[in-house]
Write a protein that holds these residues in place. Structure first.
Motif, mmCIF file in Angstrom:
data_model
loop_
_atom_site.group_PDB
_atom_site.id
_atom_site.type_symbol
_atom_site.label_atom_id
_atom_site.label_comp_id
_atom_site.label_asym_id
_atom_site.label_seq_id
_atom_site.Cartn_x
_atom_site.Cartn_y
_atom_site.Cartn_z
ATOM 1 N N VAL A 195 0.842 -1.888 0.430
ATOM 2 C CA VAL A 195 0.182 -0.168 -0.069
ATOM 3 C C VAL A 195 1.025 1.638 -0.011
ATOM 4 C CG1 VAL A 195 -1.431 1.833 1.365
ATOM 5 C CG2 VAL A 195 -1.683 -1.111 1.209
ATOM 6 N N GLU A 196 0.694 1.985 -0.743
ATOM 7 C CA GLU A 196 1.801 3.371 -1.281
ATOM 8 C C GLU A 196 0.758 3.928 -2.412
ATOM 9 O OE1 GLU A 196 5.212 2.762 -2.405
ATOM 10 O OE2 GLU A 196 4.812 2.735 -4.377
ATOM 11 N N SER A 197 1.202 5.770 -2.119
ATOM 12 C CA SER A 197 -0.053 6.325 -2.798
ATOM 13 C C SER A 197 1.156 6.295 -3.742
ATOM 14 C CB SER A 197 0.550 7.913 -2.020
ATOM 15 O OG SER A 197 2.469 8.534 -2.033
ATOM 16 N N ASN A 198 0.446 7.707 -5.556
ATOM 17 C CA ASN A 198 1.642 7.756 -6.205
ATOM 18 C C ASN A 198 2.569 7.975 -6.289
ATOM 19 O OD1 ASN A 198 -0.803 5.692 -8.072
ATOM 20 N ND2 ASN A 198 -1.227 8.015 -8.087
ATOM 21 N N GLU A 199 3.479 8.443 -6.887
ATOM 22 C CA GLU A 199 5.063 9.296 -7.072
ATOM 23 C C GLU A 199 4.761 10.361 -6.778
ATOM 24 O OE1 GLU A 199 9.505 8.297 -8.245
ATOM 25 O OE2 GLU A 199 8.814 9.883 -9.596
ATOM 26 N N VAL A 200 4.960 10.818 -5.433
ATOM 27 C CA VAL A 200 5.353 12.434 -5.471
ATOM 28 C C VAL A 200 6.572 13.422 -5.914
ATOM 29 C CG1 VAL A 200 4.813 14.834 -4.464
ATOM 30 C CG2 VAL A 200 3.009 12.470 -3.913
ATOM 31 N N PRO A 201 6.776 14.073 -6.780
ATOM 32 C CA PRO A 201 7.877 14.452 -7.583
ATOM 33 C C PRO A 201 8.261 16.162 -6.558
ATOM 34 C CG PRO A 201 6.387 15.329 -8.118
ATOM 35 C CD PRO A 201 5.652 14.628 -7.771
ATOM 36 N N VAL A 202 9.896 15.625 -6.141
ATOM 37 C CA VAL A 202 9.874 16.900 -6.007
ATOM 38 C C VAL A 202 10.968 18.362 -6.095
ATOM 39 C CG1 VAL A 202 11.432 17.594 -3.305
ATOM 40 C CG2 VAL A 202 10.102 15.460 -3.508
ATOM 41 N N PHE A 203 10.756 19.556 -5.834
ATOM 42 C CA PHE A 203 11.350 19.690 -6.989
ATOM 43 C C PHE A 203 12.323 21.255 -6.015
ATOM 44 C CE2 PHE A 203 9.209 18.212 -10.181
ATOM 45 C CZ PHE A 203 9.991 18.515 -11.419
ATOM 46 N N LEU A 204 13.808 21.585 -7.082
ATOM 47 C CA LEU A 204 14.150 22.451 -6.429
ATOM 48 C C LEU A 204 13.952 23.596 -7.431
ATOM 49 C CD1 LEU A 204 17.247 22.850 -3.886
ATOM 50 C CD2 LEU A 204 17.285 24.199 -6.241
ATOM 51 N N ALA A 205 14.115 25.341 -6.691
ATOM 52 C CA ALA A 205 13.592 26.154 -8.003
ATOM 53 C C ALA A 205 14.246 27.687 -7.269
ATOM 54 C CB ALA A 205 12.034 26.187 -8.478
ATOM 55 N N PHE A 206 14.534 27.716 -8.643
ATOM 56 C CA PHE A 206 14.921 29.705 -8.397
ATOM 57 C C PHE A 206 14.640 30.395 -9.465
ATOM 58 C CE2 PHE A 206 19.353 27.132 -8.634
ATOM 59 C CZ PHE A 206 19.551 27.668 -9.841
ATOM 60 N N PRO A 207 14.569 31.335 -8.769
ATOM 61 C CA PRO A 207 14.777 32.607 -9.677
ATOM 62 C C PRO A 207 15.872 32.855 -10.869
ATOM 63 C CG PRO A 207 14.310 33.826 -8.345
ATOM 64 C CD PRO A 207 14.660 32.053 -7.826
ATOM 65 N N GLU A 208 15.845 32.075 -12.257
ATOM 66 C CA GLU A 208 16.951 32.920 -13.526
ATOM 67 C C GLU A 208 17.682 33.824 -12.996
ATOM 68 O OE1 GLU A 208 18.724 32.287 -16.643
ATOM 69 O OE2 GLU A 208 16.941 31.321 -16.676
ATOM 70 N N GLU A 209 17.224 34.931 -13.076
ATOM 71 C CA GLU A 209 18.602 36.292 -11.883
ATOM 72 C C GLU A 209 19.789 35.623 -11.130
ATOM 73 O OE1 GLU A 209 15.836 38.567 -9.009
ATOM 74 O OE2 GLU A 209 15.123 38.109 -10.817
ATOM 75 N N LEU A 210 18.836 34.319 -10.450
ATOM 76 C CA LEU A 210 20.296 33.418 -9.523
ATOM 77 C C LEU A 210 21.316 33.100 -9.748
ATOM 78 C CD1 LEU A 210 17.833 33.951 -6.449
ATOM 79 C CD2 LEU A 210 19.596 36.016 -7.095
ATOM 80 N N ARG A 211 20.956 32.526 -11.526
ATOM 81 C CA ARG A 211 21.683 31.876 -11.938
ATOM 82 C C ARG A 211 23.479 31.261 -11.308
ATOM 83 N NH1 ARG A 211 21.842 28.093 -16.364
ATOM 84 N NH2 ARG A 211 19.110 29.296 -16.841
#
Length: 303
Positions: free
Chosen positions: A256-272
């Motif tokens: 018994v388990e849920s569907n996969e939940v994706p984990v994302f890291l994000a930041f603004p383009e200006e901080l590249r």
């Protein structure tokens, strides 16, 4: 006040001479003189006493020179820090993530980051609301779905599942359900379906509640669910990343388990190009890799 005129005033006050200031600024003496006269007119005051041996600041000129000297020092410090930031990591990072992930996974690992970068300052904002990164409500976000905002750099960190867990002590005292139908013989600990949560977690809770579950304890976040499970209250629905940090908690009903939940890291383009953002991103990615290895080892040991 005209910044260019203040720059010229500072050079003249520092040199004590229009000629010497002109040499430093690569301007003619007459050009420097015109700018000083214009600044005095705009302030309606006299900044220098003029005599044959040079210039002496008036009382008003001393006040202005104190201000430009402080400004110049701050600009020099900022320029030095900008140059240093090409090699060093320091400064504040505003990080936003969910209460569960920030409390249970990220915060316990930050000591390692501070060991690497002691001059870094993390402002960790734990809330379910999605903050606006382009408007700089936060610098970095770690979220349980891919961000939809434009102009963001995003990186998929990992996938997680919601699963059923209980303590070894609870299992020893109450037994292990052999099928999902037997979940009604135990107290189920979960988020209320009306609470804000990822859809995969909500779907799993709704599925479990479709069976007869007379004993139920609901909390509005996973930290509360974890604490109740650790207190031997029952069987809880938790994200799989909590297991490695609490070895006395074991999985129940592994099918018994849920569907996969994706984990994302994000930041603004200006901080590249930001060194501190890169350091935080690399640290989190390294910790995720180490977490995956430990998780695989635990799963293999349980088989």
């Amino acid at each position: 006040m005209d910044w260019d005129k203040l720059r010229i005033f500072h050079a003249v006050a520092d040199a004590g001479s229009l000629t010497h200031a002109g040499d430093v600024l690569h301007l003619s003496q007459s050009a420097v003189s015109r700018q000083i006269r214009s600044l005095e007119e705009s302030l309606n005051t006299t900044l220098f006493h003029r005599h044959a041996r040079g210039l002496i600041l008036t009382e008003q000129g001393e006040l202005l020179f104190d201000a430009t000297r402080a400004m110049n020092k701050r600009l020099e410090t900022a320029a030095a820090r900008i140059r240093d930031s090409e090699e060093e990591v320091f400064g504040e990072i505003k990080v936003t993530t969910t209460t569960a992930f920030g409390t249970l996974w990220l915060a316990p690992r930050l000591a390692k980051l501070y060991e690497l970068y002691p001059d870094l300052k993390i402002d960790l904002m734990l809330e379910e609301r999605v903050l606006d990164l382009p408007m700089r409500e936060a610098d970095v976000a770690i979220r349980m779905k891919e961000p939809s905002q434009a102009d963001l750099i995003r990186k998929r960190l990992m996938g997680i599942h919601m699963r059923l867990y209980a303590t070894e002590a609870y299992i020893a005292a109450n037994g292990t359900p052999a099928t999902v139908e037997e979940i009604g013989k135990h107290r189920l600990i979960c988020q209320n379906p009306t609470s804000f949560q990822v859809s995969a977690g909500k779907s799993l809770v709704e599925y479990l509640l479709s069976y007869d579950v007379p004993h139920l304890f609901t909390v509005n976040n996973y930290f509360g669910v974890l604490q109740a499970v650790r207190g031997d209250l029952g069987i809880g629905v938790l994200p799989d990343y909590v297991v490695e940090d609490f070895p006395n908690i074991v999985r129940v009903l592994p099918e018994v388990e849920s569907n996969e939940v994706p984990v994302f890291l994000a930041f603004p383009e200006e901080l590249r190009q930001s060194k501190r953002i890169a350091a935080f991103r690399d640290f989190v990615q390294d910790e995720v890799i180490a977490h995956r290895r430990r998780q695989r080892a635990l799963e293999e040991a349980a088989e």
